[in-house]
Design a protein around this motif. Structure first.
Motif, PDB file in Angstrom:
ATOM      1  N   ALA A 190       4.257   5.847  -5.157  1.00 19.09           N
ATOM      2  CA  ALA A 190       4.345   5.983  -6.610  1.00 19.09           C
ATOM      3  C   ALA A 190       3.395   7.063  -7.113  1.00 19.09           C
ATOM      4  N   LEU A 191       2.183   7.103  -6.534  1.00 15.77           N
ATOM      5  CA  LEU A 191       1.226   8.136  -6.939  1.00 15.77           C
ATOM      6  C   LEU A 191       1.710   9.519  -6.517  1.00 15.77           C
ATOM      7  N   ARG A 192       2.284   9.599  -5.284  1.00 15.50           N
ATOM      8  CA  ARG A 192       2.812  10.897  -4.836  1.00 15.50           C
ATOM      9  C   ARG A 192       3.967  11.348  -5.730  1.00 15.50           C
ATOM     10  N   ALA A 193       4.844  10.404  -6.108  1.00 20.12           N
ATOM     11  CA  ALA A 193       5.961  10.766  -6.978  1.00 20.12           C
ATOM     12  C   ALA A 193       5.464  11.258  -8.328  1.00 20.12           C
ATOM     13  N   ASP A 194       4.427  10.590  -8.866  1.00 22.16           N
ATOM     14  CA  ASP A 194       3.869  11.029 -10.138  1.00 22.16           C
ATOM     15  C   ASP A 194       3.265  12.427 -10.020  1.00 22.16           C
ATOM     16  N   SER A 195       2.547  12.682  -8.920  1.00 24.55           N
ATOM     17  CA  SER A 195       1.961  14.011  -8.705  1.00 24.55           C
ATOM     18  C   SER A 195       3.048  15.066  -8.532  1.00 24.55           C
ATOM     19  N   LEU A 196       4.124  14.690  -7.806  1.00 22.68           N
ATOM     20  CA  LEU A 196       5.228  15.634  -7.607  1.00 22.68           C
ATOM     21  C   LEU A 196       5.901  15.966  -8.931  1.00 22.68           C
ATOM     22  N   GLU A 197       6.107  14.964  -9.784  1.00 21.01           N
ATOM     23  CA  GLU A 197       6.703  15.219 -11.095  1.00 21.01           C
ATOM     24  C   GLU A 197       5.815  16.140 -11.916  1.00 21.01           C
ATOM     25  N   ARG A 198       4.499  15.926 -11.817  1.00 14.08           N
ATOM     26  CA  ARG A 198       3.554  16.782 -12.548  1.00 14.08           C
ATOM     27  C   ARG A 198       3.641  18.224 -12.061  1.00 14.08           C
ATOM     28  N   MET A 199       3.705  18.412 -10.740  1.00 15.73           N
ATOM     29  CA  MET A 199       3.789  19.758 -10.190  1.00 15.73           C
ATOM     30  C   MET A 199       5.099  20.431 -10.561  1.00 15.73           C
ATOM     31  N   LEU A 200       6.192  19.664 -10.620  1.00 18.33           N
ATOM     32  CA  LEU A 200       7.470  20.242 -11.032  1.00 18.33           C
ATOM     33  C   LEU A 200       7.405  20.729 -12.474  1.00 18.33           C
ATOM     34  N   GLU A 201       6.737  19.951 -13.342  1.00 17.99           N
ATOM     35  CA  GLU A 201       6.577  20.384 -14.725  1.00 17.99           C
ATOM     36  C   GLU A 201       5.752  21.665 -14.806  1.00 17.99           C
ATOM     37  N   ILE A 202       4.690  21.737 -13.997  1.00 22.24           N
ATOM     38  CA  ILE A 202       3.846  22.934 -13.996  1.00 22.24           C
ATOM     39  C   ILE A 202       4.631  24.154 -13.534  1.00 22.24           C
TER      40      ILE A 202
ATOM     41  N   LYS B  68       0.836  -1.201   0.000  1.00 21.85           N
ATOM     42  CA  LYS B  68       0.000   0.000   0.000  1.00 21.85           C
ATOM     43  C   LYS B  68       0.873   1.253   0.000  1.00 21.85           C
ATOM     44  N   GLU B  69       1.929   1.260   0.826  1.00 28.26           N
ATOM     45  CA  GLU B  69       2.815   2.420   0.863  1.00 28.26           C
ATOM     46  C   GLU B  69       3.533   2.606  -0.467  1.00 28.26           C
TER      47      GLU B  69
ATOM     48  N   PHE C 112     -24.895   8.754 -12.614  1.00 29.01           N
ATOM     49  CA  PHE C 112     -24.218   7.464 -12.655  1.00 29.01           C
ATOM     50  C   PHE C 112     -23.459   7.212 -11.354  1.00 29.01           C
ATOM     51  N   ILE C 113     -23.452   5.944 -10.929  1.00 26.52           N
ATOM     52  CA  ILE C 113     -22.667   5.485  -9.778  1.00 26.52           C
ATOM     53  C   ILE C 113     -21.914   4.233 -10.213  1.00 26.52           C
ATOM     54  N   SER C 114     -20.614   4.187  -9.952  1.00 24.48           N
ATOM     55  CA  SER C 114     -19.813   3.000 -10.257  1.00 24.48           C
ATOM     56  C   SER C 114     -19.319   2.386  -8.953  1.00 24.48           C
ATOM     57  N   ILE C 115     -19.351   1.046  -8.901  1.00 21.30           N
ATOM     58  CA  ILE C 115     -18.996   0.300  -7.691  1.00 21.30           C
ATOM     59  C   ILE C 115     -17.918  -0.718  -8.059  1.00 21.30           C
ATOM     60  N   TYR C 116     -16.868  -0.805  -7.231  1.00 17.50           N
ATOM     61  CA  TYR C 116     -15.732  -1.686  -7.465  1.00 17.50           C
ATOM     62  C   TYR C 116     -15.561  -2.570  -6.217  1.00 17.50           C
ATOM     63  N   LYS C 117     -15.648  -3.906  -6.395  1.00 16.91           N
ATOM     64  CA  LYS C 117     -15.647  -4.825  -5.254  1.00 16.91           C
ATOM     65  C   LYS C 117     -14.498  -5.825  -5.345  1.00 16.91           C
ATOM     66  N   HIS C 118     -14.224  -6.489  -4.204  1.00 19.19           N
ATOM     67  CA  HIS C 118     -13.189  -7.529  -4.041  1.00 19.19           C
ATOM     68  C   HIS C 118     -11.777  -6.966  -4.198  1.00 19.19           C
ATOM     69  N   ASN C 119     -11.567  -5.686  -3.843  1.00 18.84           N
ATOM     70  CA  ASN C 119     -10.241  -5.081  -3.989  1.00 18.84           C
ATOM     71  C   ASN C 119      -9.297  -5.570  -2.888  1.00 18.84           C
ATOM     72  N   GLU C 120      -8.019  -5.500  -3.188  1.00 24.41           N
ATOM     73  CA  GLU C 120      -6.991  -5.827  -2.199  1.00 24.41           C
ATOM     74  C   GLU C 120      -6.666  -4.613  -1.339  1.00 24.41           C
TER      75      GLU C 120
END
Length: 300
Positions: A96-108, A90-91, A242-250
């Protein structure tokens, strides 16, 4: 007669052996500590075999309980193999998502500084750019220019379907205004289709474990939690009812109230819940309180 006497003798011997056994284990032994110089008895202790076994059993039980408490209540548990697998995964996903967001902000920020530098130096006029940080915004009115082949195909398709009554009279199909649906999985195979008569209000998509589950449309997280039957569940509210539902996630990567964009990873494929036989995603799509077949809107 001799046989009867023999059986009586055997029974007496067994009773005698039982009594002898209990007498042995309950017989107490005296342990003494004697002063070598004065031969004075300093300390004595009486103990039978039965009490010794009971004491050892109680000591072993207390040792196990104390060890378990120490492992559970202290950071020592972090050194156990396999304990941190779920937390570490999970971490890793969140980092990885934070790093991607940080790279995006650096580009901006880099674009912002280049634009400001160009304006201050006189090499760029203010009216030449729509947004000073245009990477941070998307133009909702922008349309990808159509090529010649695409326009010809669209004209041909519209001409062929112009008199198709099945299309013209399909009043039950909901037209999605202002957008379209993304696939919830980049790679997934439909293993069980939508069957409203069997109360199966979605489709099952078989995928590899830990694969990213993506939001099918821009929306807001309105529910996250664990269900005994369906495992970890996340639910998104979209525009136009619309509502979307996602089940059985890890793992769930979003929290209640988070705003997500179409195609953003919100969870990972898992095998949680009782109503599952392997890693897969159960995906449901509801429109104004009524379940609809996701395959009518998404090409899986």
């Amino acid at each position: 007669m001799s046989g009867g006497k023999g059986r009586k003798m055997n029974a007496r011997e067994r009773n005698k052996n039982k009594k002898s056994f209990w007498r042995k284990i309950r017989f107490k032994y005296k342990f003494s500590v004697i002063n070598e110089g004065t031969l004075e008895e300093v300390w004595t202790f009486r103990l039978s075999r039965l009490s010794a076994f009971a004491s050892l059993g109680l000591f072993a039980f207390l040792l196990v309980v104390i060890t378990a408490i120490i492992i559970i209540m202290t950071p020592i548990r972090n050194y156990l193999p396999g304990y941190l697998d779920v937390e570490v995964r999970k971490e890793i996903m969140q980092n990885a998502l934070r790093a991607d967001s940080l790279e995006r902000m650096l580009e901006i920020h880099a674009l912002y500084l280049r634009n400001v530098s160009g304006i201050l130096s006189g090499n760029m006029s203010v009216d030449s750019i729509r947004e000073i940080d245009s990477l941070a915004r998307d133009n909702p009115d922008y349309e990808i220019p159509k090529g010649t082949e695409e326009e010809a195909f669209v004209r041909k398709f519209e001409e062929e379907e112009k008199y198709n009554l099945a299309v013209l009279n399909n009043a039950d199909r909901v037209v999605v205004e202002g957008g379209y649906f993304y696939k919830p999985l980049s790679q997934g195979v439909v293993s069980s289709a939508f069957r409203e008569d069997r109360r199966h209000f979605g489709v099952d998509l078989v995928a590899s474990p830990q694969a990213g589950v993506m939001a099918v449309m821009e929306g807001t997280v309105v529910y996250t939690g664990y269900d005994v039957a369906h495992g970890y569940v996340i639910q998104l509210q979209h525009k136009n009812g619309f509502i979307s539902i996602y089940k059985h996630n890890e793992t769930l990567l979003k929290r209640l109230g988070d705003q997500v964009i179409a195609g953003e990873v919100i969870a990972t494929v898992g095998n949680t819940g009782e109503e599952t036989t392997g890693p897969h995603l159960h995906f449901e799509l509801w429109y104004k309180g009524v379940p609809v077949n996701p395959e009518d809107y998404i090409a899986f």
